[in-house]
Design an enzyme around this catalytic site. Structure first.
Site, PDB file in Angstrom:
ATOM      1  N   PHE A  60       0.898  -1.186  -0.107  1.00 61.28           N
ATOM      2  CA  PHE A  60      -0.004  -0.120   0.195  1.00 61.28           C
ATOM      3  C   PHE A  60       0.717   1.350  -0.160  1.00 61.28           C
ATOM      4  O   PHE A  60       0.272   2.243  -0.148  1.00 61.28           O
ATOM      5  CB  PHE A  60      -0.921  -0.052   1.194  1.00 61.28           C
ATOM      6  CG  PHE A  60      -2.028  -1.224   1.052  1.00 61.28           C
ATOM      7  CD1 PHE A  60      -2.543  -1.634  -0.157  1.00 61.28           C
ATOM      8  CD2 PHE A  60      -2.625  -1.673   2.176  1.00 61.28           C
ATOM      9  CE1 PHE A  60      -3.160  -2.824  -0.163  1.00 61.28           C
ATOM     10  CE2 PHE A  60      -3.547  -2.795   2.138  1.00 61.28           C
ATOM     11  CZ  PHE A  60      -3.877  -3.297   0.917  1.00 61.28           C
ATOM     12  N   LYS A  61       2.363   1.149   0.070  1.00 60.48           N
ATOM     13  CA  LYS A  61       2.922   2.071  -0.158  1.00 60.48           C
ATOM     14  C   LYS A  61       2.627   3.446   0.712  1.00 60.48           C
ATOM     15  O   LYS A  61       2.051   4.548   0.288  1.00 60.48           O
ATOM     16  CB  LYS A  61       3.395   2.749  -1.436  1.00 60.48           C
ATOM     17  CG  LYS A  61       4.128   1.679  -2.111  1.00 60.48           C
ATOM     18  CD  LYS A  61       4.570   2.293  -3.533  1.00 60.48           C
ATOM     19  CE  LYS A  61       5.583   1.253  -4.365  1.00 60.48           C
ATOM     20  NZ  LYS A  61       4.458   0.261  -4.925  1.00 60.48           N
ATOM     21  N   ALA A  63       1.972   6.324   2.991  1.00 60.03           N
ATOM     22  CA  ALA A  63       2.460   7.624   3.159  1.00 60.03           C
ATOM     23  C   ALA A  63       1.776   8.847   3.608  1.00 60.03           C
ATOM     24  O   ALA A  63       1.354   9.673   2.934  1.00 60.03           O
ATOM     25  CB  ALA A  63       3.063   7.941   1.619  1.00 60.03           C
ATOM     26  N   ILE A  65      -0.219  10.773   7.471  1.00 65.13           N
ATOM     27  CA  ILE A  65       0.274  11.082   8.738  1.00 65.13           C
ATOM     28  C   ILE A  65       0.008   9.823   9.831  1.00 65.13           C
ATOM     29  O   ILE A  65      -0.683   8.852   9.316  1.00 65.13           O
ATOM     30  CB  ILE A  65      -0.970  12.204   9.369  1.00 65.13           C
ATOM     31  CG1 ILE A  65      -2.415  11.378   9.361  1.00 65.13           C
ATOM     32  CG2 ILE A  65      -0.839  13.245   8.696  1.00 65.13           C
ATOM     33  CD1 ILE A  65      -3.499  12.175  10.017  1.00 65.13           C
ATOM     34  N   THR A  68      -3.461   7.714  10.028  1.00 66.40           N
ATOM     35  CA  THR A  68      -4.230   7.110   8.847  1.00 66.40           C
ATOM     36  C   THR A  68      -3.315   6.018   8.712  1.00 66.40           C
ATOM     37  O   THR A  68      -3.898   4.977   8.100  1.00 66.40           O
ATOM     38  CB  THR A  68      -4.181   8.183   7.928  1.00 66.40           C
ATOM     39  OG1 THR A  68      -4.681   9.673   8.179  1.00 66.40           O
ATOM     40  CG2 THR A  68      -4.943   7.752   6.710  1.00 66.40           C
ATOM     41  N   ARG A 188       4.358  -8.256 -14.308  1.00 63.65           N
ATOM     42  CA  ARG A 188       3.814  -8.374 -15.606  1.00 63.65           C
ATOM     43  C   ARG A 188       4.157  -9.729 -16.300  1.00 63.65           C
ATOM     44  O   ARG A 188       3.425 -10.376 -17.005  1.00 63.65           O
ATOM     45  CB  ARG A 188       4.053  -7.286 -16.528  1.00 63.65           C
ATOM     46  CG  ARG A 188       2.927  -6.225 -16.213  1.00 63.65           C
ATOM     47  CD  ARG A 188       3.545  -4.846 -16.989  1.00 63.65           C
ATOM     48  NE  ARG A 188       4.562  -4.199 -15.797  1.00 63.65           N
ATOM     49  CZ  ARG A 188       5.065  -3.007 -16.362  1.00 63.65           C
ATOM     50  NH1 ARG A 188       4.800  -2.324 -17.451  1.00 63.65           N
ATOM     51  NH2 ARG A 188       6.189  -2.622 -15.567  1.00 63.65           N
TER      52      ARG A 188
HETATM   53  O1  O7M Z   1       7.181  -6.612 -12.846  1.00 62.86           O
HETATM   54  P1  O7M Z   1       6.223  -5.502 -12.772  1.00 62.86           P
HETATM   55  O2  O7M Z   1       6.901  -4.129 -13.422  1.00 62.86           O
HETATM   56  O3  O7M Z   1       5.222  -5.778 -13.770  1.00 62.86           O
HETATM   57  O4  O7M Z   1       5.564  -4.886 -11.272  1.00 62.86           O
HETATM   58  C1  O7M Z   1       6.553  -4.703 -10.484  1.00 62.86           C
HETATM   59  C2  O7M Z   1       5.802  -4.265  -9.078  1.00 62.86           C
HETATM   60  O5  O7M Z   1       6.630  -3.825  -8.206  1.00 62.86           O
HETATM   61  C3  O7M Z   1       4.371  -3.273  -9.341  1.00 62.86           C
HETATM   62  O6  O7M Z   1       3.563  -4.065  -8.420  1.00 62.86           O
HETATM   63  C4  O7M Z   1       5.199  -2.072  -8.858  1.00 62.86           C
HETATM   64  O7  O7M Z   1       4.131  -1.299  -7.980  1.00 62.86           O
HETATM   65  C5  O7M Z   1       6.049  -2.399  -7.678  1.00 62.86           C
HETATM   66  N1  O7M Z   1       7.255  -1.812  -7.349  1.00 62.86           N
HETATM   67  C6  O7M Z   1       8.044  -1.236  -8.585  1.00 62.86           C
HETATM   68  O8  O7M Z   1       7.754  -1.514  -9.760  1.00 62.86           O
HETATM   69  N2  O7M Z   1       9.090  -0.383  -8.494  1.00 62.86           N
HETATM   70  C7  O7M Z   1       9.460   0.173  -7.325  1.00 62.86           C
HETATM   71  O9  O7M Z   1      10.291   0.866  -6.963  1.00 62.86           O
HETATM   72  C8  O7M Z   1       8.725  -0.295  -6.068  1.00 62.86           C
HETATM   73  C9  O7M Z   1       7.691  -1.095  -6.317  1.00 62.86           C
HETATM   74  C10 O7M Z   1       7.115  -1.945  -5.094  1.00 62.86           C
HETATM   75  O10 O7M Z   1       6.808  -3.220  -4.907  1.00 62.86           O
HETATM   76  O11 O7M Z   1       7.266  -1.153  -3.969  1.00 62.86           O
HETATM   77  C11 O7M Z   1       6.810  -1.788  -2.887  1.00 62.86           C
END
Ligand code: O7M
Length: 214
Positions: A60-61, A63, A65, A68, A188
């Site tokens: 959920f990254k 980011a 306060i 939340t 992907r």
């Molecule tokens: O293999 P992909 O490119 O289809 O997917 C990569 C997954 O990793 C996708 O869910 C992105 O949201 C995540 N990701 C990145 O691609 N780059 C980042 O710097 C960080 C993430 C990630 O997973 O962060 C937690």
């Protein structure tokens, strides 16, 4: 065979397809990573559904306060997430609130990213690691397609590093492992493949060879 180090990102908005893939590959991967596309397509209950077949990492990254952040982290924990991903640029109090609300769910903080234009974050990985250490995170997210950033981050920690940027973003799983990743995130290249099981097996084999050579 040793345990898989592959984390599959299921960034789909088709919940049925996501569940179908999760059930077919759940036992051959380390974890399945769920991001906003899948949760927004259905509901948070998808976390528990996938947790029946695999460890789940909630990407959920976070980011926001502290208050939340706590609500989001607690939700993921209560649904059975093994791990949760938070940003660290929001500062110590915000990240600490994620760690405190997560209980046994492991918190990974983003300290560098894989996409073009991520310099603002990547140039500050030292500061972000410092915040993350003080907050007590379990591990880090660092890019598997920017190997110099990844190896610098590896030098500074013994904690678990999970690395995206493989396949569609140009990185190779074996290179990421050699540069210091413990776990490799692939989206992907697996879920868009006609045969996700075989695609995941091939990446598992590539990782296993790289681990042997390391
Ligand atoms: O293999 P992909 O490119 O289809 O997917 C990569 C997954 O990793 C996708 O869910 C992105 O949201 C995540 N990701 C990145 O691609 N780059 C980042 O710097 C960080 C993430 C990630 O997973 O962060 C937690």
């Amino acid at each position: 065979m040793s345990e898989s180090r592959l984390v599959v990102a299921l960034d789909l908005t088709d919940k049925d397809r996501a569940l179908e893939i999760a059930r077919s590959i759940g036992r051959q991967v380390f974890a399945i990573k769920i991001n906003w596309p899948l949760v927004l397509a259905g509901s948070g209950s998808i976390i528990g559904e996938i947790a029946r077949v695999s460890r789940v990492v909630c990407d959920f990254k976070i980011a926001d306060i502290p208050n939340t952040n706590s609500i989001i982290a607690k939700f993921a924990r209560d649904q059975g997430a093994w791990g949760i991903i938070s940003h660290s640029f929001t500062g110590l109090e915000s990240l600490r609130s994620v760690v405190e609300a997560s209980g046994d769910t492991k918190v990974f903080s983003v300290v560098a990213m894989s996409h073009p234009g991520s310099d603002l974050i990547n140039d500050n990985y030292r500061k972000l690691m410092d915040i993350s250490e003080r907050a007590g995170v379990y591990g880090y997210i660092a890019p598997g397609n920017k190997l110099s950033d990844l190896s610098e981050i590896r030098k500074r920690t013994k904690k678990t590093i999970m690395s995206p940027g493989i396949g569609s973003q140009g990185g190779r799983a074996s290179d990421a492992i050699k540069a210091g990743a413990d776990l490799v995130i692939v989206g992907r290249s697996i879920y868009e493949s006609a045969d996700p099981v075989t695609a995941a097996e091939a990446i598992n084999e590539e990782i296993a060879k790289a681990v042997e050579q390391n």
